[in-house]
Scaffold this motif. Structure first.
Motif, mmCIF file in Angstrom:
data_model
loop_
_atom_site.group_PDB
_atom_site.id
_atom_site.type_symbol
_atom_site.label_atom_id
_atom_site.label_comp_id
_atom_site.label_asym_id
_atom_site.label_seq_id
_atom_site.Cartn_x
_atom_site.Cartn_y
_atom_site.Cartn_z
ATOM 1 N N ALA A 98 0.794 -0.949 0.153
ATOM 2 C CA ALA A 98 -0.208 -0.132 0.171
ATOM 3 C C ALA A 98 0.465 1.558 0.059
ATOM 4 O O ALA A 98 0.582 2.517 -0.187
ATOM 5 N N THR A 99 2.461 0.922 0.628
ATOM 6 C CA THR A 99 3.031 2.617 0.872
ATOM 7 C C THR A 99 3.423 2.013 -0.538
ATOM 8 O O THR A 99 3.620 3.534 -0.978
ATOM 9 N N ALA A 100 4.398 1.406 -1.207
ATOM 10 C CA ALA A 100 6.107 1.101 -1.789
ATOM 11 C C ALA A 100 5.565 1.840 -3.338
ATOM 12 O O ALA A 100 5.746 2.218 -3.713
ATOM 13 N N ALA A 156 5.253 11.890 5.290
ATOM 14 C CA ALA A 156 5.772 10.304 5.136
ATOM 15 C C ALA A 156 4.837 9.670 6.189
ATOM 16 O O ALA A 156 4.606 8.963 6.202
ATOM 17 N N VAL A 157 4.857 10.490 7.531
ATOM 18 C CA VAL A 157 3.989 9.735 8.349
ATOM 19 C C VAL A 157 2.467 9.155 7.980
ATOM 20 O O VAL A 157 2.502 8.401 8.311
ATOM 21 N N GLU A 158 2.093 9.792 7.060
ATOM 22 C CA GLU A 158 1.033 9.770 7.032
ATOM 23 C C GLU A 158 0.511 8.415 5.289
ATOM 24 O O GLU A 158 -0.621 7.416 5.932
ATOM 25 N N LYS A 159 1.538 8.643 5.647
ATOM 26 C CA LYS A 159 1.455 6.864 3.850
ATOM 27 C C LYS A 159 1.869 6.014 5.214
ATOM 28 O O LYS A 159 1.135 5.430 4.478
ATOM 29 N N ILE A 160 2.860 6.308 6.021
ATOM 30 C CA ILE A 160 3.117 4.822 6.846
ATOM 31 C C ILE A 160 1.381 4.513 7.852
ATOM 32 O O ILE A 160 1.256 3.664 7.475
ATOM 33 N N VAL A 161 0.969 5.741 8.234
ATOM 34 C CA VAL A 161 0.030 4.950 8.697
ATOM 35 C C VAL A 161 -1.429 4.723 7.878
ATOM 36 O O VAL A 161 -2.032 3.618 8.662
ATOM 37 N N PHE A 162 -1.315 5.199 7.058
ATOM 38 C CA PHE A 162 -2.174 4.596 6.149
ATOM 39 C C PHE A 162 -2.174 3.667 5.733
ATOM 40 O O PHE A 162 -2.986 2.750 4.939
ATOM 41 N N ARG A 221 -4.480 -0.377 6.121
ATOM 42 C CA ARG A 221 -4.399 -1.195 5.290
ATOM 43 C C ARG A 221 -4.123 -2.486 5.377
ATOM 44 O O ARG A 221 -4.769 -3.382 5.406
ATOM 45 N N GLY A 222 -3.124 -2.349 6.427
ATOM 46 C CA GLY A 222 -2.695 -3.777 6.399
ATOM 47 C C GLY A 222 -3.072 -4.750 7.483
ATOM 48 O O GLY A 222 -3.267 -5.198 7.454
ATOM 49 N N LEU A 223 -3.604 -3.065 8.031
ATOM 50 C CA LEU A 223 -4.342 -3.721 10.004
ATOM 51 C C LEU A 223 -5.621 -4.943 9.124
ATOM 52 O O LEU A 223 -6.071 -5.507 9.834
ATOM 53 N N PHE A 224 -6.497 -4.495 8.151
ATOM 54 C CA PHE A 224 -7.153 -4.321 7.424
ATOM 55 C C PHE A 224 -7.843 -5.903 6.936
ATOM 56 O O PHE A 224 -7.790 -6.850 6.842
ATOM 57 N N GLY A 225 -6.290 -6.196 5.547
ATOM 58 C CA GLY A 225 -5.801 -6.744 5.239
ATOM 59 C C GLY A 225 -5.678 -8.425 6.118
ATOM 60 O O GLY A 225 -6.330 -9.359 5.927
ATOM 61 N N LEU A 277 -0.098 -7.243 15.873
ATOM 62 C CA LEU A 277 -1.237 -6.332 14.698
ATOM 63 C C LEU A 277 -0.373 -4.897 14.456
ATOM 64 O O LEU A 277 -0.085 -4.785 13.331
ATOM 65 N N VAL A 278 -0.506 -4.474 15.097
ATOM 66 C CA VAL A 278 -0.595 -3.313 14.763
ATOM 67 C C VAL A 278 1.188 -2.200 14.955
ATOM 68 O O VAL A 278 1.397 -1.651 13.185
ATOM 69 N N LEU A 279 1.459 -2.658 15.279
ATOM 70 C CA LEU A 279 2.908 -2.938 14.830
ATOM 71 C C LEU A 279 3.720 -3.047 14.167
ATOM 72 O O LEU A 279 4.334 -3.085 13.069
ATOM 73 N N GLY A 280 3.370 -4.510 13.516
ATOM 74 C CA GLY A 280 3.441 -4.863 12.147
ATOM 75 C C GLY A 280 3.446 -4.629 11.262
ATOM 76 O O GLY A 280 3.526 -4.317 10.178
ATOM 77 N N ALA A 281 1.472 -4.224 11.241
ATOM 78 C CA ALA A 281 1.465 -3.447 9.825
ATOM 79 C C ALA A 281 2.414 -2.161 10.042
ATOM 80 O O ALA A 281 2.547 -1.590 8.631
ATOM 81 N N LEU A 282 2.102 -1.336 11.016
ATOM 82 C CA LEU A 282 2.868 -0.045 10.624
ATOM 83 C C LEU A 282 4.841 -0.728 10.162
ATOM 84 O O LEU A 282 4.961 0.669 9.611
ATOM 85 N N SER A 283 5.430 -1.547 10.651
ATOM 86 C CA SER A 283 6.698 -1.320 10.124
ATOM 87 C C SER A 283 6.218 -1.932 8.912
ATOM 88 O O SER A 283 7.475 -1.213 8.176
ATOM 89 N N GLY A 284 5.201 -2.684 8.144
ATOM 90 C CA GLY A 284 5.450 -2.794 7.297
ATOM 91 C C GLY A 284 5.057 -1.447 6.649
ATOM 92 O O GLY A 284 5.887 -1.670 4.726
ATOM 93 N N GLY A 285 3.886 -0.633 6.701
ATOM 94 C CA GLY A 285 3.894 1.132 5.798
ATOM 95 C C GLY A 285 5.072 1.913 6.033
ATOM 96 O O GLY A 285 5.762 1.805 5.039
#
Lengths: 263, 337
Positions: free
Chosen positions: A81-83, A110-116, A120-124, A153-161
């Motif tokens: 979703a970010t890359a 940039a932070v917004e891109k990570i959060v967004f 999406r990751g969390l929802f997925g 999951l939140v940390l994993g998704a943020l790390s992915g973002g």
């Protein structure tokens, strides 16, 4: 003559930019959900159901696999979703320029891109839960572990973002295919998604590789929280590793974003 | 310091007193050892003015606008918009400026109206006002029927009008337009010109860059001529032209002699203020512009006589008045396009 200067808080601008991304996701919601579900569904179905019925894997394997798939989706959906949009935006369409001109610091864009990406990751990841219940005969989760699972999951998704931000700002569009093949595929199979990390003792080199993959700590943490009977890493190790991964990827990604955004 | 803080007017009043745009000794170097894109540029734009930055491609116009719109970091010097330093407070500067970039960058995940509404959201325009404001601007730009259209399906002119509308959604004090009519057909160009004139009439300060002399002369109250990152001249278009030696021009197209010989002969004539070589690289004929004092008609017979004396044949003669392009050639010694 000219209207009074509107002093806009950066918070409102941030919510505006995030709102735009969420609204666009909402418009293509069906596509998004199917994109997110197809790969993990087949992994779950083949490894959890087909191989189980054929007798190649033990009945408990699906219990081990489902938390791993939640972890995988949290990280990967966020990376994608970010890359991918960033590679295209910065190199070709420049569509992001209007958001870079919002009254908001470039770092916060940039932070917004990570959060967004993380959203999406969390929802997925969460949509995998009903799929798991539908596909597998039984899912035995320790419900008291849900709060810590949610944090992981939140940390994993943020790390992915944040990892997606690194890829999106450091990789040129000509190389994105190569990067996805050489980075994404190994990440997919070294995240301790399909096996418990601690039982890799006989494959030490592989275990070391897995230890470098943030997904490992989401998978292992989730097992610890939801299916504690499966051997797993200690919760605090997982939390610490994920926070470190968020900070590392976040710093590199935000730095890369600022460099691409400003000449 | 503290007494000053109590007597200092509130920020909007302070910014009203400052020039709309001020650039002082601006220098921009890309990379550590790259060439200087902007080399000590300085100018100020008054409130409500239409200011044109005129120069060939690569002169540093876009870089200057990039610095002023917070997208390019300056190497040294100072740049302010509405009194706000763009280098030290880019966030505040973004709130008071609007940008129409050289390349269309509309959000193709949104329709035309969505581009305007979300832009307003980024800038904190209250939700209740966004849609009405978007519809009003779509109407003004002649795009009401395109509100639900994806930017991909808009023509170049329509996209440019939508970008201008987007730039105005947050009611900026200064609107920057980078090459606003490049690539547009004549009708679209005229429409965009009219909208820029409307903006100026409504009190918005407009800074536009262009390499089109006629556009600069038509739209701008004052023009800064830029080349190699430096300001060569700054004045109203008519003053720039009036400052040129010579009051009239004679354009000649000829064959049979080289430009230097003819320039030498004609340049010696009494009443001739200067001769510019305007021969393009691909031209088969020699093109010269003779600037003369007094009326062109009076200077014509001796000029034609001098040309004939070199053995050249004149194919075409055109009489006119000097333009900004002559100013540019006088300043830089070369043609603009």
């Amino acid at each position: 003559m000219s209207a009074p200067t509107r002093t806009v808080s950066q918070g409102r601008a941030f919510m505006g930019v995030l709102g735009r991304d969420l609204a666009v996701t909402g418009k293509e919601f069906g596509t998004f959900v199917s994109q997110v579900l197809v790969q993990p569904f087949f992994l779950l179905f083949v490894f959890g159901v087909v191989l189980g019925q054929l007798g190649y894997v033990t009945p408990g394997y699906a219990q081990l696999l489902l938390p791993g798939l939640l972890a995988l989706n949290a990280f990967f959906v966020a990376v994608q979703a970010t890359a991918i949009p960033l590679v295209i935006d910065f190199s070709y369409t420049k569509e992001i320029e209007d958001r870079l001109l919002a009254p908001l610091s470039t770092r916060l864009v940039a932070v917004e891109k990570i959060v967004f990406g993380a959203a999406r990751g969390l929802f997925g990841s969460l949509v995998m839960i009903p799929v798991g219940y539908l596909v597998l005969d039984e899912v035995n989760w320790q419900l008291s572990g849900l709060p810590i699972a949610a944090v992981l999951l939140v940390l994993g998704a943020l790390s992915g973002g944040a990892a997606g931000l690194c890829i999106g700002t450091l990789v040129s569009p000509r190389k994105i295919n190569v990067v996805f093949a050489l980075v994404i595929t190994p990440l997919l199979f070294t995240g301790s998604t399909q096996f418990p990390f601690l039982q890799l003792g006989n494959l030490r080199w592989f275990q070391v590789l897995c230890a470098l993959n943030p997904i490992t700590y989401v998978s292992e943490g989730l097992r610890g929280a939801l299916t504690p009977a499966v051997p797993h890493l200690a919760g605090w190790v997982c939390l610490l590793a994920l926070v470190a991964s968020c900070l590392l990827f976040g710093a590199i990604g935000i730095g890369g974003f600022v460099r691409r955004a400003l000449d | 310091m503290s007494t000053q803080a109590t007597t200092r007017p509130s920020p909007p009043a302070r910014s009203d007193a400052a020039p709309a745009v001020e650039v002082v000794d601006l220098v921009k170097r890309y990379g550590r050892s790259g060439p200087l894109a902007v080399d000590g540029l300085g100018f100020a734009v008054r409130r409500g003015e239409v200011f044109g930055l005129l120069g060939p491609n690569g002169a540093g116009k876009t870089t200057t606008v990039g610095v002023l719109t917070t997208r390019v970091t300056l190497t040294s010097g100072r740049a302010t918009v509405a009194g706000i330093d763009v280098a030290t407070d880019p966030v505040a500067a973004r709130a008071v400026l609007g940008v129409v970039p050289q390349r269309p960058n509309l959000d193709r995940s949104l329709d035309a109206r969505g581009n305007l509404v979300w832009h307003a959201a980024y800038h904190g325009v209250p939700r209740a006002r966004r849609r009405a404001l978007a519809d009003e601007l779509l109407e003004r730009m002649g795009l009401s029927e395109k509100a639900g259209t994806n930017p991909d399906e808009l023509s170049g002119g329509q996209a440019q009008r939508l970008i201008i509308a987007r730039g105005l959604m947050h009611d900026p004090q200064v609107l920057f337009l980078d090459e606003p009519s490049t690539g547009l057909d004549p009708q679209a160009r005229l429409f965009v010109h009219d909208r820029i004139a409307d903006l100026a009439a409504s009190g918005v300060t407009v800074v536009l860059t262009t390499h089109d002399m006629d556009e600069a002369a038509k739209l701008a109250d004052r023009v800064g001529i830029v080349d190699h990152g430096k300001l060569l001249a700054l004045d109203t278009p008519s003053s720039l032209v009036a400052a040129l030696p010579g009051e009239a021009t004679i354009d000649l197209e000829l064959t049979g002699a080289d430009a230097a010989t003819v320039r030498g002969r004609v340049g010696e004539l009494r009443g001739v203020a200067g001769v510019d070589d305007r021969t393009g690289e691909t031209d088969e004929t020699v093109r010269l512009r003779v600037r003369c004092d007094g009326e062109a008609g009076a200077a014509l017979p001796p000029v034609l006589g001098a040309v004939a004396a070199t053995g050249a044949t004149v194919h075409q003669v055109e009489l006119g008045e000097p333009t900004l392009e002559d100013v540019f050639i006088d300043l830089t010694g070369r043609g603009l396009r």
